[in-house]
Design a protein around this motif. Structure first.
Motif, PDB file in Angstrom:
ATOM      1  N   TYR A   1     112.745  29.867  90.013  1.00 51.00           N
ATOM      2  CA  TYR A   1     113.646  31.018  90.030  1.00 51.00           C
ATOM      3  C   TYR A   1     112.829  32.310  90.157  1.00 51.00           C
ATOM      4  O   TYR A   1     113.135  33.172  90.984  1.00 51.00           O
TER       5      TYR A   1
ATOM      6  N   LEU B   1     112.723  35.221  93.178  1.00 54.38           N
ATOM      7  CA  LEU B   1     112.958  36.642  92.936  1.00 54.38           C
ATOM      8  C   LEU B   1     111.792  37.495  93.422  1.00 54.38           C
ATOM      9  O   LEU B   1     112.003  38.597  93.947  1.00 54.38           O
TER      10      LEU B   1
ATOM     11  N   ALA C   1     110.444  39.163  87.283  1.00 56.75           N
ATOM     12  CA  ALA C   1     110.954  37.845  87.663  1.00 56.75           C
ATOM     13  C   ALA C   1     110.896  36.870  86.490  1.00 56.75           C
ATOM     14  O   ALA C   1     111.844  36.105  86.262  1.00 56.75           O
TER      15      ALA C   1
ATOM     16  N   ALA D   1     114.030  35.075  84.711  1.00 53.98           N
ATOM     17  CA  ALA D   1     114.082  33.615  84.603  1.00 53.98           C
ATOM     18  C   ALA D   1     114.373  33.176  83.168  1.00 53.98           C
ATOM     19  O   ALA D   1     115.131  32.230  82.943  1.00 53.98           O
TER      20      ALA D   1
ATOM     21  N   ARG E   1     118.062  33.707  82.697  1.00 50.46           N
ATOM     22  CA  ARG E   1     118.887  32.738  83.433  1.00 50.46           C
ATOM     23  C   ARG E   1     118.790  31.347  82.816  1.00 50.46           C
ATOM     24  O   ARG E   1     119.755  30.596  82.794  1.00 50.46           O
TER      25      ARG E   1
ATOM     26  N   ALA F   1     119.088  32.014  92.083  1.00 51.70           N
ATOM     27  CA  ALA F   1     118.369  33.219  92.491  1.00 51.70           C
ATOM     28  C   ALA F   1     119.087  33.936  93.631  1.00 51.70           C
ATOM     29  O   ALA F   1     119.185  35.166  93.639  1.00 51.70           O
TER      30      ALA F   1
ATOM     31  N   THR G   1     121.921  35.836  92.278  1.00 48.53           N
ATOM     32  CA  THR G   1     121.434  37.059  91.641  1.00 48.53           C
ATOM     33  C   THR G   1     121.123  38.130  92.680  1.00 48.53           C
ATOM     34  O   THR G   1     121.477  39.296  92.506  1.00 48.53           O
TER      35      THR G   1
END
Length: 94
Positions: free
Chosen positions: A19, A23, A34, A38, A41, A64, A67
């Motif tokens: 993820y 990003l 990032a 993560a 998330r 991702a 997002t």
């Protein structure tokens, strides 16, 4: 799905890694931003959580892209519907 604690933690770490990579690569996020995203998330869920690991039903690429581009990204950006080879290679490293 039932995992051992070790399996769950390894899978969680891998999804966070993927993820964050997306990003950084596609969202121009710094590595620190990032990694923080993560963690948000993919929070750790205790073993007794009734829906532990439900976030794993879709791969990190999908989360991702949601997002970065929002719901329906696959219609507006069909080239992003499937992960590129670089993502697959990264995922296969684990």
């Amino acid at each position: 799905m039932t995992w051992t604690e070790t399996e769950y933690r390894a899978y969680l770490a891998e999804e966070r890694r993927l993820y964050a990579w997306v990003l950084c690569r596609y969202g121009d996020r710094t590595p620190e931003e990032a990694r923080a995203a993560a963690l948000g998330r993919y929070p750790y869920e205790p073993a007794e959580a009734p829906l532990r690991g439900l976030v794993f039903h879709d791969e990190a690429w999908h989360w991702a892209m949601l997002t970065l581009h929002g719901e329906g990204y696959w219609r507006r950006h069909p080239e992003l519907a499937d992960p590129p080879a670089a993502y697959r290679e990264l995922a296969d490293e684990a």
